[in-house]
Scaffold this motif. Sequence first.
Motif, short mmCIF file in Angstrom:
data_model
loop_
_atom_site.label_atom_id
_atom_site.label_comp_id
_atom_site.label_asym_id
_atom_site.label_seq_id
_atom_site.Cartn_x
_atom_site.Cartn_y
_atom_site.Cartn_z
N LYS A 191 -134.33 25.61 1.63
CA LYS A 191 -133.35 25.81 0.55
C LYS A 191 -133.20 24.53 -0.26
O LYS A 191 -133.12 24.55 -1.50
CB LYS A 191 -132.00 26.24 1.11
N THR B 41 -129.23 30.35 5.57
CA THR B 41 -130.00 29.32 6.28
C THR B 41 -129.52 29.29 7.73
O THR B 41 -128.48 28.71 8.04
CB THR B 41 -129.79 27.95 5.61
N ALA C 112 -127.38 21.30 -1.08
CA ALA C 112 -128.46 21.74 -0.20
C ALA C 112 -129.15 20.55 0.46
O ALA C 112 -129.50 20.60 1.64
CB ALA C 112 -129.47 22.56 -1.00
N LEU D 290 -132.71 32.15 -4.42
CA LEU D 290 -132.01 31.04 -3.77
C LEU D 290 -130.78 31.47 -2.98
O LEU D 290 -130.12 30.63 -2.35
CB LEU D 290 -131.60 30.01 -4.84
#
Length: 304
Positions: free
Chosen positions: A137, A128, A189, A124
């Motif tokens: 994500k 991005t 997220a 994770l």
Amino acid sequence: MSPAALIWLPRFLTHLSSERRLSAHTDVNYRRDLELFAKYCEQQQIDDWSRLDSQHIRAFAATEFRRGQSPRTIQRRLSALRSFFNFLLRELALKSNPAVGVQAPKAPKRLPQTVDVDQMARLLAFRTDDELGVRDKAIMELFYSSGLRLSELVDLDLGDVDLRDRTVRVTGKGNKTRVVPVGRFAIDAITAWLRERGAIATPGDSALFVSKRGGRLLQRSIQVRIGRWARAQGLGVHMHPHMFRHSFATHLLESSQDLRAVQELLGHANISTTQIYTHLDFQHLAKIYDQAHPRARRKSRGTG
């Protein structure tokens, strides 16, 4: 087996494909299983289906087990026989089903695949750089945060997530609805994704997660994207969506030891389904014990 008896096999297979409309894969398996059983009957000098009883079926299952066939395969073959004999009953070619009540050897339970906390953190921790990365994500954080099934996540609409309450409303198996907490990382997220979503979503589409074409994201697309991210992050395992759910349950149980709470969060109707994770938890504890307990350590070589 006599020619008159064998003529029922193609009739049954036609029944499978035309009336029951089973998949081609199931059709091929049933054909193979029934032909194998017919050959077994010939070896036992059984020339007609009406001569069979449950002992013959049990003997066939035992023979297959000695040949090294798995319990799962034997169970499928017994299922094929039960279906075939039910067809013969319907056609008045038999008076009873000799395969009823015959069980395959018990298959060992398959433990769910999981990744540990460090592996999940590594997966994770990616940057991005575009809308799709932000979306991916959010998907993976929500999977791990709330233990959703793939189908449940795909079906989420915008109104199902309450960012202020930090919850998500999920429609699971049997059309049952549950409300599940959403963790801080997943909330962050999802918030980031919602800022990007408008640029690619089709106007009026209610789906929380959309594809680059603007419509609701498909299950297969999520599977492919997760596999791609796992390889990019050097995870070293074949990552699939359900592993997030398994890891969520395992990590939560390791920390809380509250099986009933994990059952509620996963949406399991029966706690026996959730109990598979206690086996995983025990494996984790046993590994720690072996590494840490002085009486569990193996003697080093050269000591007597």
